[in-house]
Design a protein around this motif. Structure first.
Motif, mmCIF file in Angstrom:
data_model
loop_
_atom_site.group_PDB
_atom_site.id
_atom_site.type_symbol
_atom_site.label_atom_id
_atom_site.label_comp_id
_atom_site.label_asym_id
_atom_site.label_seq_id
_atom_site.Cartn_x
_atom_site.Cartn_y
_atom_site.Cartn_z
ATOM 1 N N LEU A 1 0.837 -1.199 0.000
ATOM 2 C CA LEU A 1 0.000 0.000 0.000
ATOM 3 C C LEU A 1 0.874 1.252 0.000
ATOM 4 O O LEU A 1 0.655 2.184 -0.774
ATOM 5 C CB LEU A 1 -0.934 0.009 1.212
ATOM 6 C CG LEU A 1 -1.816 1.246 1.370
ATOM 7 C CD1 LEU A 1 -2.761 1.382 0.181
ATOM 8 C CD2 LEU A 1 -2.595 1.182 2.675
ATOM 9 N N SER A 2 1.890 1.268 0.845
ATOM 10 C CA SER A 2 2.793 2.404 0.923
ATOM 11 C C SER A 2 3.512 2.618 -0.412
ATOM 12 O O SER A 2 3.632 3.747 -0.891
ATOM 13 C CB SER A 2 3.808 2.180 2.040
ATOM 14 O OG SER A 2 4.662 3.278 2.162
ATOM 15 N N ASP A 3 3.965 1.535 -1.034
ATOM 16 C CA ASP A 3 4.642 1.635 -2.333
ATOM 17 C C ASP A 3 3.712 2.185 -3.407
ATOM 18 O O ASP A 3 4.112 3.013 -4.227
ATOM 19 C CB ASP A 3 5.177 0.271 -2.771
ATOM 20 C CG ASP A 3 6.398 -0.173 -1.989
ATOM 21 O OD1 ASP A 3 6.962 0.641 -1.237
ATOM 22 O OD2 ASP A 3 6.767 -1.360 -2.118
ATOM 23 N N ARG A 4 2.471 1.722 -3.417
ATOM 24 C CA ARG A 4 1.493 2.183 -4.410
ATOM 25 C C ARG A 4 1.258 3.692 -4.292
ATOM 26 O O ARG A 4 1.289 4.420 -5.279
ATOM 27 C CB ARG A 4 0.173 1.440 -4.226
ATOM 28 C CG ARG A 4 -0.885 1.859 -5.224
ATOM 29 C CD ARG A 4 -2.251 1.292 -4.927
ATOM 30 N NE ARG A 4 -2.238 -0.103 -4.556
ATOM 31 C CZ ARG A 4 -3.166 -0.676 -3.790
ATOM 32 N NH1 ARG A 4 -4.173 0.023 -3.325
ATOM 33 N NH2 ARG A 4 -3.090 -1.950 -3.491
ATOM 34 N N VAL A 5 1.070 4.147 -3.064
ATOM 35 C CA VAL A 5 0.816 5.577 -2.848
ATOM 36 C C VAL A 5 2.082 6.387 -3.152
ATOM 37 O O VAL A 5 2.008 7.463 -3.740
ATOM 38 C CB VAL A 5 0.305 5.829 -1.416
ATOM 39 C CG1 VAL A 5 0.128 7.308 -1.157
ATOM 40 C CG2 VAL A 5 -1.007 5.095 -1.178
#
Length: 82
Positions: free
Chosen positions: A48-52
């Motif tokens: 999730l952090s990578d996507r954002v």
């Protein structure tokens, strides 16, 4: 001789912006604003952090703005810093 007809005077079509640029409110944010992306059941905290983060990098490139992210087990919060 080619089977393709050469045409003159046709203007270049504008680039289409990927839809990911509108998923998050990058363009509407002012310095100091933030938003929260809640964790998803089937997505790891890192994913999730990578996507954002990738989306924020794209926003920086296209809009010239900077963002900071902080994540925990509940999700990711993003602040506009510049």
């Amino acid at each position: 001789m080619s089977e393709f007809k050469i045409e003159k005077g046709i203007p270049l079509a504008p680039k289409r912006r990927p839809s990911k640029s509108t998923k998050y409110p990058w363009a509407e944010m002012e310095v100091g604003d933030s938003f929260f992306v809640p964790a998803e059941a089937n997505v790891t905290r890192r994913a999730l952090s990578d996507r954002v983060q990738r989306s924020a990098a794209y926003a920086k490139k296209t809009l010239g703005r900077k963002f900071k992210l902080r994540s925990d087990e509940t999700g990711v919060r993003i602040w506009r810093t510049e």
